[in-house]
Design a protein around this motif. Structure first.
Motif, PDB file in Angstrom:
ATOM      1  N   GLY A 135       1.233  -1.044  -0.066  1.00 19.13           N
ATOM      2  CA  GLY A 135       0.160  -0.437   0.051  1.00 19.13           C
ATOM      3  C   GLY A 135       0.632   1.085   0.229  1.00 19.13           C
ATOM      4  O   GLY A 135       1.741   1.091  -0.436  1.00 19.13           O
ATOM      5  N   ASN A 136       0.017   2.125   0.193  1.00 12.83           N
ATOM      6  CA  ASN A 136       1.022   3.953   0.278  1.00 12.83           C
ATOM      7  C   ASN A 136       1.938   3.918   1.810  1.00 12.83           C
ATOM      8  O   ASN A 136       3.102   4.674   1.260  1.00 12.83           O
ATOM      9  CB  ASN A 136       0.058   4.997   0.186  1.00 12.83           C
ATOM     10  CG  ASN A 136      -0.918   4.657  -0.600  1.00 12.83           C
ATOM     11  OD1 ASN A 136      -0.386   4.252  -2.112  1.00 12.83           O
ATOM     12  ND2 ASN A 136      -2.084   5.395  -1.063  1.00 12.83           N
ATOM     13  N   THR A 170       3.260   1.579   3.944  1.00 16.47           N
ATOM     14  CA  THR A 170       3.096   0.664   5.024  1.00 16.47           C
ATOM     15  C   THR A 170       4.173  -0.627   4.234  1.00 16.47           C
ATOM     16  O   THR A 170       4.738  -0.525   3.760  1.00 16.47           O
ATOM     17  CB  THR A 170       1.686  -0.273   5.335  1.00 16.47           C
ATOM     18  OG1 THR A 170       0.468   0.637   5.683  1.00 16.47           O
ATOM     19  CG2 THR A 170       1.899  -1.749   6.845  1.00 16.47           C
ATOM     20  N   THR A 224       3.631   0.890   9.826  1.00 14.29           N
ATOM     21  CA  THR A 224       2.812   2.584   8.980  1.00 14.29           C
ATOM     22  C   THR A 224       3.289   3.486   9.702  1.00 14.29           C
ATOM     23  O   THR A 224       3.559   3.871  10.645  1.00 14.29           O
ATOM     24  CB  THR A 224       1.981   2.129   8.908  1.00 14.29           C
ATOM     25  OG1 THR A 224       1.033   1.041   9.342  1.00 14.29           O
ATOM     26  CG2 THR A 224       1.026   2.998   8.494  1.00 14.29           C
ATOM     27  N   SER A 247      -4.558   4.389   7.184  1.00 16.41           N
ATOM     28  CA  SER A 247      -4.402   4.137   6.099  1.00 16.41           C
ATOM     29  C   SER A 247      -3.403   2.676   6.385  1.00 16.41           C
ATOM     30  O   SER A 247      -3.537   1.575   5.468  1.00 16.41           O
ATOM     31  CB  SER A 247      -2.624   5.300   5.474  1.00 16.41           C
ATOM     32  OG  SER A 247      -2.844   5.391   5.597  1.00 16.41           O
ATOM     33  N   ASN A 249      -5.923  -0.683   5.496  1.00  8.89           N
ATOM     34  CA  ASN A 249      -6.491  -0.235   4.047  1.00  8.89           C
ATOM     35  C   ASN A 249      -5.087  -0.626   3.411  1.00  8.89           C
ATOM     36  O   ASN A 249      -5.363  -1.513   2.977  1.00  8.89           O
ATOM     37  CB  ASN A 249      -7.014   0.657   3.605  1.00  8.89           C
ATOM     38  CG  ASN A 249      -8.036   1.896   3.805  1.00  8.89           C
ATOM     39  OD1 ASN A 249      -8.957   0.747   4.424  1.00  8.89           O
ATOM     40  ND2 ASN A 249      -7.282   3.328   3.858  1.00  8.89           N
ATOM     41  N   ASP A 250      -3.992  -0.357   3.583  1.00  4.16           N
ATOM     42  CA  ASP A 250      -2.907  -0.985   2.900  1.00  4.16           C
ATOM     43  C   ASP A 250      -2.552  -2.926   3.247  1.00  4.16           C
ATOM     44  O   ASP A 250      -2.707  -3.458   2.483  1.00  4.16           O
ATOM     45  CB  ASP A 250      -1.482  -0.232   3.594  1.00  4.16           C
ATOM     46  CG  ASP A 250      -1.716   1.056   3.481  1.00  4.16           C
ATOM     47  OD1 ASP A 250      -1.911   1.205   2.214  1.00  4.16           O
ATOM     48  OD2 ASP A 250      -0.315   1.406   3.755  1.00  4.16           O
ATOM     49  N   ASN A 256      -5.168  -4.316   4.302  1.00  2.00           N
ATOM     50  CA  ASN A 256      -6.513  -4.879   3.657  1.00  2.00           C
ATOM     51  C   ASN A 256      -7.193  -5.480   5.547  1.00  2.00           C
ATOM     52  O   ASN A 256      -7.729  -6.715   5.200  1.00  2.00           O
ATOM     53  CB  ASN A 256      -6.662  -5.726   3.129  1.00  2.00           C
ATOM     54  CG  ASN A 256      -8.351  -6.426   2.434  1.00  2.00           C
ATOM     55  OD1 ASN A 256      -9.436  -5.626   2.904  1.00  2.00           O
ATOM     56  ND2 ASN A 256      -8.576  -7.716   2.139  1.00  2.00           N
TER      57      ASN A 256
END
Length: 335
Positions: A7-8, A10, A188, A217, A220-221, A223
């Motif tokens: 992800g963005n 992590t 993260t 974040s 989301n990263d 899931n």
């Protein structure tokens, strides 16, 4: 292809470092709180034989790092890096400790998120193959912080009810590429978030948006849902900031359960009258090195998410009318 980054924001460690030892030292007020039995050392007074509170703070973090190494049955020569930071001008507590220990030193400033940040960076050093043993630590002292950021304690200024009590304490952990114990499995790193709070007494409100941003974040990263963890803790939002955090997460659709908490709310009892709770670099440092790792090691916790919360202001920025930027750095620790 870099498979460690997810992800963005992590990083998931392919070779997660073990936390093989830890040490926590606190002041007398913290030693009267609910977590007293989890600390390795409780000072009898806020000076501990030193001539100033600043020297006491340096002595605390030096003790925490030395004893963390000793508990693991290593010497300084076995340690590849020391990562540490504090709140005092130019991180003098960590800098002077590095002078005493003669370890390769990386000074880290994340305000009250420093313990999570040093542990995240230490994990990256080990997972990347740049080190085998890294010691990470952070400290704060109520009286040094009051003198620097607010008012001299001798003035007896009345604190607002939304104000927090800076923890007198230092904590350290030793990360290793091999051994036994809980593992740091992911990190993260957060972004600076500033919604315009200017009251330096209301740090919880300043930091809560950044912690919420990092948590969103993180989920989301990877899931993941919050119920993946036995416990999710913010570093030192206190009661005011923690309630704001829950509101922000709820508005973002994050399911909030009984597994959410805050180190600043845990460390003092209501009877100790610290108003909104604990704060400072030492807050999450001693809770991690004390209570959390003891529960991870005895099996009562298996998966935790610690989000260090930092208020990135200074006396200079406050005097110039600047608002207070916040930051949140998260680490996952699993058995």
């Amino acid at each position: 292809m870099n498979t460690k980054r997810v992800g963005n924001q992590t990083v998931v460690f392919q070779n997660p470092p073990f936390i093989i030892s830890a040490y926590s030292i606190v002041g007398p007020k913290e030693g009267q709180g609910p977590l007293a039995q989890s600390f390795d050392q409780i000072l009898q007074d806020t000076y501990a034989g030193e001539k100033s509170w600043e020297k006491t703070e340096q002595k605390m973090i030096e003790t925490a790092i030395r004893q963390t190494i000793v508990k693991a049955q290593f010497t300084n020569q076995d340690i590849h890096y020391m990562l540490a930071g504090d709140l005092l001008n130019q991180m003098i507590s960590a800098n002077f400790t590095a002078r005493q220990l003669a370890l390769p030193f990386i000074g880290v400033y994340g305000a009250c998120s420093t313990m999570a940040l040093t542990t995240a960076l230490g994990g990256m050093l080990i997972d990347g193959g740049f080190a085998n043993k890294v010691v990470c630590g952070a400290s704060s002292h109520h009286d040094t912080a009051e003198r620097q950021y607010r008012f001299p304690t001798e003035q007896g200024i009345q604190r607002p009810l939304w104000g927090q009590w800076t923890v007198t304490g230092a904590g350290a952990v030793l990360l290793s590429d091999a051994g036994n114990g809980p593992k740091v499995t992911s990190a993260t790193l957060g972004k600076v978030v500033d919604l315009g709070e200017t009251d330096s007494n209301n740090m919880g409100a300043a930091m809560a948006p950044a912690v919420a941003d990092t948590l969103i974040s993180h989920f989301n990263d990877l899931n993941r849902q919050p119920d993946y963890y036995d416990l999710i803790l913010s570093g030192d939002l206190g009661s005011v900031g923690f309630e704001l955090l829950l509101q922000l997460l709820d508005k973002s659709g994050i399911k909030i359960g009984n597994n959410f908490g805050d180190c600043g709310k845990m460390i003092y009892s209501l009877e100790q009258d610290t108003h909104a709770g604990g704060s400072g670099c030492g807050c999450s440092a001693v809770v991690l090195a004390g209570d959390l790792l003891k529960r991870l090691n005895n099996g009562s916790l298996r998966k935790i998410l610690l989000v260090g919360s930092g208020s990135l202001h200074s006396p200079v920025s406050s005097f110039q009318g600047e608002s207070i930027p916040g930051i949140g750095h998260a680490i996952t620790i699993e058995v």
